[in-house]
Structures are given as C-alpha cells and as structure tokens.
Design a protein around this motif. Structure first.
Motif, PDB file in Angstrom:
ATOM      1  N   ALA A 140       0.826  -1.211   0.000  1.00 28.36           N
ATOM      2  CA  ALA A 140       0.000   0.000   0.000  1.00 28.36           C
ATOM      3  C   ALA A 140       0.858   1.258   0.000  1.00 28.36           C
ATOM      4  N   GLU A 141       1.929   1.257   0.774  1.00 28.40           N
ATOM      5  CA  GLU A 141       2.804   2.434   0.853  1.00 28.40           C
ATOM      6  C   GLU A 141       3.545   2.670  -0.455  1.00 28.40           C
ATOM      7  N   ALA A 142       3.854   1.596  -1.180  1.00 24.04           N
ATOM      8  CA  ALA A 142       4.623   1.727  -2.417  1.00 24.04           C
ATOM      9  C   ALA A 142       3.783   2.231  -3.583  1.00 24.04           C
ATOM     10  N   ALA A 143       2.483   1.902  -3.591  1.00 28.05           N
ATOM     11  CA  ALA A 143       1.657   2.226  -4.758  1.00 28.05           C
ATOM     12  C   ALA A 143       1.693   3.707  -5.142  1.00 28.05           C
ATOM     13  N   PRO A 144       1.536   4.659  -4.223  1.00 25.96           N
ATOM     14  CA  PRO A 144       1.533   6.072  -4.643  1.00 25.96           C
ATOM     15  C   PRO A 144       2.861   6.558  -5.218  1.00 25.96           C
ATOM     16  N   LEU A 145       3.933   5.852  -4.939  1.00 31.75           N
ATOM     17  CA  LEU A 145       5.227   6.252  -5.507  1.00 31.75           C
ATOM     18  C   LEU A 145       5.205   6.190  -7.033  1.00 31.75           C
ATOM     19  N   LEU A 146       4.332   5.342  -7.601  1.00 33.17           N
ATOM     20  CA  LEU A 146       4.387   5.037  -9.023  1.00 33.17           C
ATOM     21  C   LEU A 146       3.723   6.066  -9.921  1.00 33.17           C
ATOM     22  N   CYS A 147       2.999   7.019  -9.362  1.00 35.28           N
ATOM     23  CA  CYS A 147       2.505   8.145 -10.167  1.00 35.28           C
ATOM     24  C   CYS A 147       2.626   9.436  -9.395  1.00 35.28           C
ATOM     25  N   ALA A 148       1.990   9.491  -8.213  1.00 37.19           N
ATOM     26  CA  ALA A 148       2.128  10.687  -7.388  1.00 37.19           C
ATOM     27  C   ALA A 148       3.605  10.994  -7.168  1.00 37.19           C
ATOM     28  N   GLY A 149       4.381   9.964  -6.910  1.00 38.38           N
ATOM     29  CA  GLY A 149       5.817  10.154  -6.708  1.00 38.38           C
ATOM     30  C   GLY A 149       6.565  10.491  -7.977  1.00 38.38           C
ATOM     31  N   LEU A 150       6.301   9.739  -9.044  1.00 43.56           N
ATOM     32  CA  LEU A 150       7.055   9.940 -10.293  1.00 43.56           C
ATOM     33  C   LEU A 150       6.726  11.276 -10.944  1.00 43.56           C
ATOM     34  N   ILE A 151       5.447  11.624 -11.030  1.00 41.33           N
ATOM     35  CA  ILE A 151       5.068  12.906 -11.624  1.00 41.33           C
ATOM     36  C   ILE A 151       5.530  14.048 -10.733  1.00 41.33           C
ATOM     37  N   GLY A 152       5.422  13.858  -9.420  1.00 39.29           N
ATOM     38  CA  GLY A 152       5.919  14.868  -8.494  1.00 39.29           C
ATOM     39  C   GLY A 152       7.407  15.097  -8.662  1.00 39.29           C
ATOM     40  N   HIS A 153       8.149  14.019  -8.847  1.00 36.93           N
ATOM     41  CA  HIS A 153       9.597  14.127  -9.056  1.00 36.93           C
ATOM     42  C   HIS A 153       9.908  14.895 -10.330  1.00 36.93           C
ATOM     43  N   ARG A 154       9.205  14.561 -11.402  1.00 37.51           N
ATOM     44  CA  ARG A 154       9.454  15.271 -12.668  1.00 37.51           C
ATOM     45  C   ARG A 154       9.095  16.755 -12.537  1.00 37.51           C
ATOM     46  N   ALA A 155       8.008  17.055 -11.829  1.00 37.27           N
ATOM     47  CA  ALA A 155       7.616  18.446 -11.623  1.00 37.27           C
ATOM     48  C   ALA A 155       8.660  19.189 -10.797  1.00 37.27           C
ATOM     49  N   LEU A 156       9.204  18.541  -9.787  1.00 36.93           N
ATOM     50  CA  LEU A 156      10.210  19.180  -8.945  1.00 36.93           C
ATOM     51  C   LEU A 156      11.484  19.468  -9.738  1.00 36.93           C
ATOM     52  N   VAL A 157      11.853  18.554 -10.608  1.00 41.04           N
ATOM     53  CA  VAL A 157      13.017  18.797 -11.477  1.00 41.04           C
ATOM     54  C   VAL A 157      12.765  20.003 -12.368  1.00 41.04           C
ATOM     55  N   MET A 158      11.554  20.132 -12.901  1.00 44.11           N
ATOM     56  CA  MET A 158      11.226  21.264 -13.769  1.00 44.11           C
ATOM     57  C   MET A 158      11.204  22.588 -13.008  1.00 44.11           C
ATOM     58  N   ALA A 159      11.015  22.514 -11.706  1.00 47.77           N
ATOM     59  CA  ALA A 159      11.039  23.731 -10.890  1.00 47.77           C
ATOM     60  C   ALA A 159      12.457  24.270 -10.717  1.00 47.77           C
ATOM     61  N   GLY A 160      13.451  23.487 -11.140  1.00 48.35           N
ATOM     62  CA  GLY A 160      14.831  23.951 -11.066  1.00 48.35           C
ATOM     63  C   GLY A 160      15.342  23.979  -9.635  1.00 48.35           C
ATOM     64  N   GLU A 161      16.256  24.911  -9.380  1.00 46.17           N
ATOM     65  CA  GLU A 161      16.907  24.987  -8.075  1.00 46.17           C
ATOM     66  C   GLU A 161      16.157  25.906  -7.111  1.00 46.17           C
ATOM     67  N   ALA A 162      14.883  26.060  -7.320  1.00 47.20           N
ATOM     68  CA  ALA A 162      14.088  26.982  -6.504  1.00 47.20           C
ATOM     69  C   ALA A 162      14.280  26.709  -5.012  1.00 47.20           C
ATOM     70  N   ARG A 163      14.676  27.748  -4.297  1.00 47.01           N
ATOM     71  CA  ARG A 163      14.852  27.612  -2.841  1.00 47.01           C
ATOM     72  C   ARG A 163      13.521  27.760  -2.119  1.00 47.01           C
ATOM     73  N   ARG A 164      12.695  28.700  -2.573  1.00 48.89           N
ATOM     74  CA  ARG A 164      11.377  28.925  -1.968  1.00 48.89           C
ATOM     75  C   ARG A 164      10.333  28.348  -2.921  1.00 48.89           C
TER      76      ARG A 164
END
Length: 328
Positions: A140-164
């Motif tokens: 159950a804990e692993a399941a959200p990693l596969l979309c919420a986590g992956l898309i979130g990761h890609r979005a965070l990368v696109m945000a660049g080095e934003a500190r705030r």
C-alpha cells in the motif's frame, strides 16, 4: 479474476469477472496486491480526458508479484515484487523516443487508459516499463510512488533549483514532493483549497514553513510554484506569487481553462511549463531516491469493491495523502 470496469465516461465502475490473459512476448503477468487511486483515474471516469473508445479498467499505480513472464523477459522472476506505472508502451522509433523524451511519444499507450490497469486481481504489462519496488515499503505504501511520486519528481526537477517552493493542491503528489523538497533543503509554502484546514495541518506537519488558502499570497515571493490542483485560475495566482525569473509548473494531465491575465504578471522572465507523463528514467531516479529521503507515504486503504467510494472521496477532497485499493 475480479475487475472494476468503466463502460462509459461519467458512469460508475462495475464489477466483472474474466480469466487472466497469458503474457505474450515481452509481457509480465502479475497478481495485483495494491493499486493507487490517482486523480488521473478520476479524470478518466469523469470524462475529462478523451474517451479511448473501449471499456476501461483504471489504475496505474500497480504493485504486485510476478506470476508468469512471456518470451524475452529477463529482468523479472516469478514471485518478484514489481510496479507498473502510467507509461505502458512507446513506439521507440519517433524523434521523441530517440531523444530521451518517450513521455511525449504520439503513439504511447497508458496503463489504466489505453491498456487495462490495476483495479483488478491480475494485470498484464510490458516488462520494459515496469520497475522493481524498493524494500522498506508495504504494498500500500509503495503504490503512490508510481505516479504521485514519479510525476511529483518530474515536476520538482522542472522547478529547477528553486529555494522557496510553493505547492498548490496538497494531496497525494504534494505530500511526497514536500518530503523530497525538505530533504533537498528547500523552503516550502503550501496552498490548499479555501477552508481545507486539515490539508494545511498536514502540510505543516511535513515541514512546510507556511500553509494557507490558494487565494492567499505567500508571506514572501516564491522562486517556483508547482500546481497539482487541476484549477486553471491558479495559474495567474501562482504567477503573482513567484518572483521575477520564477517558474510555474502545471503538473496535472488535465486542468480547467486558464483565465486571461495581464502580461505584467508574466513579464520579468517568469515562465509557465507543463509536465506530460513520465519516462522510465524518471522512474528509476525517483525509486532510487525515495528510500534515501526516506519518503513515507500516508495512505487510506479501500477494497477493490470500494473503488467508486474511493474515487468519490478523492473527487470531494476527503482523502488525506493517497487512496489505495488493496486486493486482499
């Protein structure tokens, strides 16, 4: 096997039974243990994405164990725990695929949309697009990693080095991204729908410096903002919240129309970008990173027969963290 199937957009999922398919060349048959309930599933069910022209078995955050592999599969063995994400197949030949941008392939097929997904006892997937699941997470804990986590990761990368960093919409993806952002030393500002005090408390518990309504301005200008809420009106709101040179990342697959806004809030080298799907590289990077943070997912569990209830609660904003179906 049991499946929960959508016959037409806007309808309720209906239970059906069928025999599991045998895996063909390159395919993996897995017995599903858990499947996340994602907002993309809701967009499919509510008819906000184009109808694929056939009944849909939703679900693209699938965790299960390999039952059988087809010819040519060497990565996985019987009994191994693996995950199946949204990206289910790409052509491998177009310019996008050839340049590391398979997420943009025009011929791509997606799990739980073009391909049968994980709202079922068994799922069939292309082994090339599956991932080993890291130890230390329950199904159950692993399941959200596969979309919420992956898309979130890609979005965070696109945000660049934003500190705030601002996050609009504090649900499944946001509660994962928040942990990674804090691990990276970023300052976090959370925006929830007006009146959603539970989401604000959740964000503060995960390390946000400030949490408020999406209608409010943050206490200081942001370097970037990620929009997980599919609300077009938040785009100009986020543009007003970011400083010059800031980035607004639209992370959803669907969003309501963006209202017109004055050029002056875009001027100053602010930019708007969108996130489209994911690549296998995104998956490998994030699933290696998650245990190091470590990311801890907050989940609410439902049975397969409670799929419609889980979707309804997600639609109403009454899920804390992520909803997950457990097959039992």
């Amino acid at each position: 096997m049991r499946v929960m199937q959508l016959a037409a957009p806007g309808a309720q999922l209906e239970r059906a039974t069928r025999d599991p398919e045998q895996p063909g060349p390159g395919q993996v048959l897995l017995r599903v243990a858990a499947c996340g309930v994602c907002r993309t599933d809701l967009h499919v069910v509510d008819g906000e994405l184009p109808w694929p022209g056939h009944p849909v078995v939703p679900g693209h955050e699938i965790v299960g164990r390999v039952v059988e592999t087809g010819p040519g599969v060497e990565r996985f063995r019987s009994g191994e725990r693996i995950g199946v994400p949204w990206l289910g197949w790409t052509c491998g030949r177009c310019d996008y695929c050839a340049t590391g941008r398979e997420n943009l392939c025009d011929q791509a097929k997606f799990t739980g949309y073009d391909l049968d997904g994980g709202y079922a006892d068994y799922a069939l997937a292309d082994g090339r697009y599956c991932f080993p699941i890291p130890d230390g997470y329950s199904d159950a804990e692993a399941a959200p990693l596969l979309c919420a986590g992956l898309i979130g990761h890609r979005a965070l990368v696109m945000a660049g080095e934003a500190r705030r960093l601002g996050i609009y919409g504090f649900g499944a993806a946001a509660h994962i991204v928040a942990q990674v952002a804090r691990f990276q030393g970023r300052q976090l500002f959370a925006f929830a729908r007006p009146g959603d005090f539970e989401a604000r408390k959740f964000a503060l518990a995960l390390g946000a410096s400030w949490a408020g309504d999406s209608t409010e301005m943050p206490p200081e200008p942001l370097d970037a903002a990620i929009l997980f809420a599919p609300v077009g009106a938040l785009v100009p709101a986020a543009l007003r919240a970011v400083a010059k040179g800031g980035t607004v990342v639209c992370a959803g697959i669907h969003m309501s129309d963006i209202p017109s806004f004055p050029y002056e809030i875009l001027w100053g080298e602010r930019r708007i970008v969108s996130v489209a799907n994911l690549t296998r590289r995104d998956g490998m990077e994030f699933l290696e990173l998650a245990p190091r943070v470590p990311v801890r997912t907050t989940v609410e569990s439902f049975t397969l027969e409670q799929s419609n209830e889980a979707l309804a609660r997600l639609r109403e904003g009454r899920i804390s963290g992520a909803a997950v179906l457990l097959m039992g």
